[in-house]
Design a protein around this motif. Structure first.
Motif, mmCIF file in Angstrom:
data_model
loop_
_atom_site.group_PDB
_atom_site.id
_atom_site.type_symbol
_atom_site.label_atom_id
_atom_site.label_comp_id
_atom_site.label_asym_id
_atom_site.label_seq_id
_atom_site.Cartn_x
_atom_site.Cartn_y
_atom_site.Cartn_z
ATOM 1 N N LEU A 86 0.839 -1.199 0.000
ATOM 2 C CA LEU A 86 0.000 0.000 0.000
ATOM 3 C C LEU A 86 0.872 1.246 0.000
ATOM 4 O O LEU A 86 0.531 2.257 -0.621
ATOM 5 N N VAL A 90 0.576 4.655 -2.323
ATOM 6 C CA VAL A 90 0.397 5.977 -1.713
ATOM 7 C C VAL A 90 1.528 6.903 -2.117
ATOM 8 O O VAL A 90 1.303 8.056 -2.505
ATOM 9 N N ALA A 112 6.479 9.349 14.180
ATOM 10 C CA ALA A 112 5.086 9.025 13.894
ATOM 11 C C ALA A 112 4.909 8.680 12.420
ATOM 12 O O ALA A 112 4.214 7.726 12.061
ATOM 13 N N ALA A 130 6.041 5.187 11.756
ATOM 14 C CA ALA A 130 5.083 4.170 12.195
ATOM 15 C C ALA A 130 3.981 4.009 11.148
ATOM 16 O O ALA A 130 3.541 2.890 10.856
ATOM 17 N N TRP A 131 3.557 5.123 10.591
ATOM 18 C CA TRP A 131 2.508 5.112 9.570
ATOM 19 C C TRP A 131 2.991 4.347 8.338
ATOM 20 O O TRP A 131 2.327 3.449 7.827
ATOM 21 N N GLU A 172 3.289 0.588 8.794
ATOM 22 C CA GLU A 172 1.994 -0.100 8.736
ATOM 23 C C GLU A 172 1.535 -0.261 7.283
ATOM 24 O O GLU A 172 1.002 -1.304 6.904
ATOM 25 N N LEU A 173 1.752 0.778 6.486
ATOM 26 C CA LEU A 173 1.338 0.711 5.080
ATOM 27 C C LEU A 173 2.191 -0.286 4.303
ATOM 28 O O LEU A 173 1.697 -0.986 3.415
ATOM 29 N N GLN A 226 1.314 -4.197 4.358
ATOM 30 C CA GLN A 226 0.155 -4.760 3.664
ATOM 31 C C GLN A 226 0.380 -4.699 2.162
ATOM 32 O O GLN A 226 0.668 -3.641 1.619
#
Lengths: 160, 160
Positions: free
Chosen positions: B75, B79, B120, B123-124, B127-128, B131
């Motif tokens: 992902l 993005v 932060a 971390a984002w 997570e992306l 997946q």
DNA sequence: GCTCCCATACTCGGATAATAACTGTCCGAGTATGGAAGG
DNA sequence: CCTTCCATACTCGGACAGTTATTATCCGAGTATGGGAGC
């Protein structure tokens, strides 16, 4: 996808307010600190006031001060105050117009793409919520012990 | 701080391309899938092509297809292709104009506020990046086993 | 019947407007101040 | 000397332009197709 640069201003200004020790500081003083446009910084501080992070007082001797202890103000609080509550990913629920799409289903919750993006957003928020202004302030003081005094000095506040 | 809605379009379109099984699909077909403006979706697909996520072919029987296995497209890849590499928080290094500010220091790396925001952001992204399109696709199939066939059907591709 | 060629229709790709968001500025409403007037 | 009052200067707050990014659209360059002409 860039956040307003007001976020940077707000975060640093909040730190300076924390070092002001509850004394009111005007938007003009806070702006002069980093040579920022005063009227626009004032606008950002208003947003912080609406969010309940700072309190504002009009008139002479007025200005802004933190509304509560820096240990109870997280970075997320400040970011949300400036940028708004909504998460970065916009789910316009295009699946409603796809095959088998239903108008009575909220795809912001059921679409798996949206769920995956929300998970990432949550990780981001969790990280921001884990850090308080007090944490950052303490870390700065460890690195530059003279910082608080220098800040008070530049804000025209009594050195201590 | 909202990302372009092209991100939603790109993610869903990539899933549909995954179900197209390597066959080329035109921007028009992908747009009709969710009733989106075709010319603008085409623009987003170009961005995916520049990023190496899809390949494009001109002329009749042309269109877009995934450049590699869906299990190797995260992902985050999608993005970043649409939104760009830069992180959400903008550190304009206002500390350079503060007390003790130095113009030879890169505050994007040394300012503690910037560091916290970068954590932060990281971390984002983590997570992306965890997946893949294949993960999402498999999850969708578990929930709606008929989805791939329905998708191929709407894209005017042979059902199988 | 087979091959070659060309006109055609179709696709992406980038250049061009319309719209919305962000950035920056200005002036008015309200308030504590500080001095002057009166007791 | 003390109290009261008022003019003043200062502050935030919201309303108003300027600029940048996002959204939407259009038309041209290039390509595989498919039919027709020629062999």
């Amino acid at each position: 996808m860039q956040m307003s640069e007001g976020v940077e201003w707000a975060l640093h200004s909040c730190l300076n307010l924390a070092w002001a020790d509850g004394r009111a500081v005007t938007a003009g003083k806070l702006a002069a600190f980093y040579d920022l446009p005063a009227a626009y910084l004032n606008r950002q501080l208003q947003a912080l006031a609406r969010a309940g992070i700072v309190t504002s007082t009009s008139g002479p001797r007025g200005g802004f001060r933190l509304a509560r202890d820096p240990a109870r103000i997280t970075l997320l609080d400040v970011v949300v105050a400036i940028e708004g509550e909504q998460e970065a990913f916009r789910c316009r629920q295009i699946m409603r117009d796809g095959p088998g799409g239903r108008s009575d289903v909220d795809y912001r919750r059921h679409c798996l793409v949206s769920q995956a993006m929300s998970r990432a957003d949550l990780a981001w928020r969790r990280e921001l919520a884990a850090q308080t202004l007090a944490d950052i302030g303490a870390a700065v003081e460890r690195k530059h012990p003279g910082a608080p005094r220098a800040a008070r000095n530049r804000l025209d506040l009594p050195a201590d």
